[in-house]
Every structure is written in structure tokens, then in C-alpha cells.
Design a protein around this motif. Structure first.
Motif, PDB file in Angstrom:
ATOM      1  N   CYS A 100       0.846  -1.179   0.000  1.00 44.68           N
ATOM      2  CA  CYS A 100       0.000   0.000   0.000  1.00 44.68           C
ATOM      3  C   CYS A 100       0.883   1.230   0.000  1.00 44.68           C
ATOM      4  N   HIS A 124      -9.059  -1.670   3.808  1.00 50.10           N
ATOM      5  CA  HIS A 124      -7.833  -1.015   4.307  1.00 50.10           C
ATOM      6  C   HIS A 124      -7.655   0.356   3.648  1.00 50.10           C
ATOM      7  N   GLU A 125      -7.788   0.387   2.327  1.00 54.84           N
ATOM      8  CA  GLU A 125      -7.533   1.643   1.608  1.00 54.84           C
ATOM      9  C   GLU A 125      -8.587   2.699   1.923  1.00 54.84           C
ATOM     10  N   HIS A 159      -7.678   4.418   5.010  1.00 57.84           N
ATOM     11  CA  HIS A 159      -6.732   5.530   4.779  1.00 57.84           C
ATOM     12  C   HIS A 159      -7.468   6.762   4.257  1.00 57.84           C
ATOM     13  N   HIS A 214      -1.500   3.228   9.301  1.00 55.52           N
ATOM     14  CA  HIS A 214      -1.255   1.799   9.536  1.00 55.52           C
ATOM     15  C   HIS A 214      -1.142   1.531  11.036  1.00 55.52           C
ATOM     16  N   TYR A 271      -0.937  -5.178   7.653  1.00 60.64           N
ATOM     17  CA  TYR A 271      -0.666  -5.882   6.394  1.00 60.64           C
ATOM     18  C   TYR A 271      -0.783  -7.373   6.650  1.00 60.64           C
TER      19      TYR A 271
HETATM   20 ZN   LIG Z   1      -2.063   1.020   3.861  1.00 63.78          ZN
END
Ligand SMILES: [Zn+2]
Length: 472
Positions: A38, A293-294, A297, A303, A356
Motif C-alpha cells: 500500500c 484497508h484503503e 486511509h 497503519h 498488512y
Molecule cells: Zn495502507
């Protein structure tokens, strides 16, 4: 073009980790197991470095959210709904991800954000009191910026074969590789957000979450016989998050605000899974969890390991510190940093969407992370969502018996519910059990062995009902 070029002139500090990562991947690629994940944090650092002090302001915002959250921790009854447009850019027909897969991805995104996914049962009980339903939902836009009806999915053919571009150096030229990553790589990726560069223009980024899907690989003709690096995805941070100077906002919005995803990382049920030598990515990057996950963000999250060692925080108080990312594994025996949350030194939370870890491993956001995402919407992405007040089921719609009980209770609905979540909370409001039900009119709910008072909360779409239950 001037705007675009000024973007790529951002200085190189802050991308060094990413550059090292790319170099490391090229070194590792001899073992056919390169992992490039990422790019969101590197992008944040790259943007922040252009304006000294701005990263500190972003961090201060996150800290203030945590303080507010501790002061006013409460269950929010307000649902935030965000319209999404997917831009699918394809060079070859197999890159043209079908609508059914995108719809499945969106459903998974919603289940994750509403904590309605079946695999929430895999969360270790240590973390039960820390997690929650974010009350954030996403839907395919039904109106385009001109007010016309739309499916919310744009398919467009492009002449660009891979948006990552071509790495023009060999493995001995690491300095040049780092410079290339700094100068060219992000620019290459963001071509997908511009018509004039072979991509598709954003829909008003203040009004929609834009998600671009395309081939995000980076070709390396001078390393390993032109094998490629697969880059999974990245999101732009909330731009006004740190009061960026106007010039930066313009530079950045010129390149599209939202989320960029590699077409093979969209899931679940991606029709073009990774093949050798990248088959190792299957189950790691195409379970649909990567978009969760994205979008985390996009909504301001860092993270979970803070992109550093134990001394670096993600500025979320209820996520245990971790000394490193978990390398697409699901190792529940690691406790890399000695810190305490509610008096306990918790292990690394590999179940967190912002790690991750392996796709199937991830199933939770913490309450502190949810506070960040909601505050980001409320402060910096104010026009992208609509608020909907959840309302109670009427008493004729849902009932619970027996109460008091010696064992379990049965929740009954007056009609078959397509999807509902039933939670058991203790007196302090901590979640102790959760089950998700589909197409049922009745479900038996397990209560903990211990006698006492519990709350059984039933959530369905925009409705909620909480029962106080006495266990004898
Ligand atoms: Zn990330």
C-alpha cells in the motif's frame, strides 16, 4: 500540465522508505515472492514534506480526536452513507472487472464497516471490548455529477498497459531507483485519474468517493527479465486534514482524490486471480479486505504499526503498538511492543484492517479508529456523506424471550430479515458476543456463562433495538 509537473517536483524526503521498499522488492523478486503493498503512507509523507510542519498538524488532529473520543465515548445512532463511483480502466478485456465483482466488493466493504462480516467471530476475545460497528456505509452512486441516472460504475478502455510505468534502471542503480520512485512513480499511478493521461476524470471528489481500478504494475525490464512489481493500492489522505496550502490542494486534487486499486486486488471472487510467480498474492490481496484497508486511509487512518518501530504510534489509543507490519501473515503469537491498553499488554492486533496481515485474518476496526474515520468525515470530507438517523424497531417488530433467563435468549422478528447483527454487551458497553444472521425470523443468542445484566442489541440496516437482559 504545469500543475501536474509541480506535483512530481515534491522533494524526496519521506519517500525514502518506499524507495527502499521498491529496491528491496526488486532484490527479493529472485525468490518469486515480491510483496509491494500500500502506498498511502508514503504518499502522505510525500505531501507533508512539501510543507514542513503539516504532518505535525495532521498528527495533532488525530491526537485531539482520541481525546474527544475518550471524553465522549458513546454509541452513535447516526449512520453516514457515502456514494461511490468506480472507474474501471482496462487495456485488455480481462482487466475489465465485471459489475458483479464490484458489487460483491462493495457488499464486503459495507459488511466490514458495519461489522456484519461472518469472520468477526475470529477476533480474539482480548479485543472484544475495543471494537464496534463504524456506522459508515457505502453505496453505488445513482446520480452522476450532471444529475443523470448511473450505475456508479464506469468502464473505459485505455492505451496504458500498466499505470506504474517502467523502471528504467537495473539493480545496481539504487540511488537512481529511489529518485525515480520520488519523481515518477506516484505521477505514473495518478495518470489513472485523468482523461488526458489515459485515465478517467474524477467525479466531484467533494461529493463522491472515487475508486479507480486498473493495472497498477510496474515493469522492470532491466531486472529479472522484465518481470513486474505488482502494486496493490493507495488512497489520498483527506487533503484539508492538515490545512494544506491552497497550492497543494490544487496540485493534489488535479491528480484525483480517492482510492487507486490494482484490478487483481478487487475481491472477493476476482475473475483474474494472480498467476505465477504472483499466485502467492491470492488470499492475501484479493479477498476484498484490501479495499477496506484503503478506504480506512481515505478516512484518515494510519497503519496500525505506525510505519515504524515500537516508538512510533498510529495516533489511535486503543490499537496495540506493533514493531512492524505483519507481512501478510496471521501470526497471533506476536506481541512486539510492551504497551498497555485498559491495563493489559495486548498482542499485535493482526485482525485489524490497517495491518498488512493476510486477507482472511482481518476483521475489525477499533472504536478509536472509528472515531478518527467519523471525525475525518465530520471535519474534512463534510460533503461526501449524508447522515441518517437510525431509529428503533417498534416493539411489534422484534421481541426477546425469556427475560430473565437461565441460559440463552431467543430474538424473534415479525418478518424475515435479510440481514441483521445481534450483539451482546456487558454492563460497561463492551461487546462480548456477536452473531450475524441472514434471512431469518428467529435466532437464539448465546449469553456468557456468568450471571448478571447484559444488553442484547439488534441492528438491521437503519434500525436498532436494545434489550436489557438478566442472566440468572
Ligand atoms: Zn495502507
Amino acid at each position: 500540465m504545469k500543475v501536474l509537473y509541480s506535483f512530481i517536483l515534491f522533494s524526496i524526503l519521506g519517500i525514502s522508505t518506499f524507495a527502499q521498499g521498491i529496491v528491496q522488492q526488486t532484490l527479493n523478486s529472485t525468490n518469486k515472492n515480491p510483496l509491494v503493498g500500500c502506498g498511502s503512507h508514503d504518499l502522505l509523507l510525500k505531501m507533508a514534506h512539501a510543507h514542513p510542519g503539516r504532518l505535525q498538524k495532521a498528527n495533532d488532529f488525530l491526537k485531539s480526536v482520541q481525546q474527544d473520543y475518550h471524553r465522549s465515548a458513546r454509541y452513535s445512532a447516526t449512520l453516514y452513507k457515502i456514494p461511490v463511483v468506480f472507474h474501471v480502466l482496462y487495456n485488455t478485456p480481462d482487466e475489465d472487472i465485471p459489475d458483479a465483482v464490484i458489487e460483491g466488493q462493495l457488499e464486503l466493504l459495507n459488511e466490514a464497516f458495519r461489522r456484519q462480516n461472518a469472520d468477526t467471530v475470529n477476533l480474539r476475545s482480548d479485543f472484544f471490548s475495543l471494537v464496534e460497528d463504524s456506522k459508515i456505509e457505502f453505496y453505488l452512486a445513482n446520480q452522476d455529477p450532471n444529475g443523470n441516472a448511473t450505475t456508479g460504475i464506469v468502464h473505459k478502455q485505455t492505451a496504458i498497459t500498466n499505470f506504474g510505468g517502467i523502471l528504467p534502471y537495473n539493480i545496481s542503480q539504487q540511488t537512481q531507483i529511489a529518485q525515480w520512485v520520488s519523481d515518477s512513480l506516484f505521477y505514473n499511478f495518478f495518470r489513472i485519474t485523468k482523461d488526458s493521461l489515459g485515465g478517467d476524470n474524477a467525479w466531484d471528489t467533494a461529493q463522491y468517493l472515487n475508486i479507480w481500478i486498473g493495472d497498477m504494475t510496474i515493469l522492470e525490464p532491466q531486472i529479472n527479465n522484465a518481470e513486474e512489481l505488482v502494486f496493490f493500492g493507495l488512497s489520498t489522505p483527506p487533503v484539508s486534514h492538515t490545512n494544506w496550502p491552497t497550492a497543494t490542494v490544487e496540485q493534489f486534487s488535479g491528480l484525483g482524490d480517492g482510492t487507486l486499486m490494482h484490478y487483481q486486488a478487487i475481491g472477493p471472487n476476482n475473475p483474474v486471480p494472480f498467476t505465477a510467480p504472483y499466485a502467492v498474492y491470492n488470499g492475501k490481496a484479493n479477498t476484498g479486505k484490501l479495499l477496506v484497508h484503503e478506504v480506512g486511509h481515505y478516512l484518515g487512518l494510519r497503519h496500525i504499526w505506525g510505519d515504524g518501530n515500537c516508538s512510533v504510534d498510529d495516533y489511535v489509543d486503543d490499537t496495540p503498538r506493533a514493531g512492524a507490519q505483519s507481512n501478510y501473515d496471521c501470526n497471533k503469537n506476536i506481541n512486539s511492543c510492551g504497551d498497555t491498553i485498559t491495563g493489559i499488554d495486548l498482542p499485535n492486533m493482526v485482525e485489524n484492517y490497517m495491518d498488512y496481515s493476510e486477507g482472511d485474518c482481518k476483521n475489525s476496526f477499533t472504536k478509536g479508529q472509528i472515531a478518527v474515520m467519523r471525525a475525518t468525515l465530520e471535519n474534512f470530507r463534510v460533503d461526501v456523506f449524508t447522515s441518517i438517523q437510525t431509529h428503533n424497531f417498534s416493539q411489534s417488530e422484534v421481541s426477546l424471550f425469556p427475560n430473565p433467563t437461565f441460559q440463552n435468549v431467543t430474538v424473534t422478528f415479525n418478518k424475515i430479515l435479510e440481514k441483521a447483527t445481534v450483539q451482546v454487551l456487558n454492563l460497561t458497553g463492551a461487546l462480548v458476543h456477536q452473531q450475524n444472521v441472514t434471512n431469518v425470523d428467529q435466532t437464539i443468542v448465546e449469553l456468557p456463562n456468568r450471571t448478571g445484566i447484559y444488553f442484547v442489541r439488534v441492528l438491521a440496516k437503519e434500525q436498532v433495538m436494545t434489550f436489557k437482559v438478566v442472566k440468572r
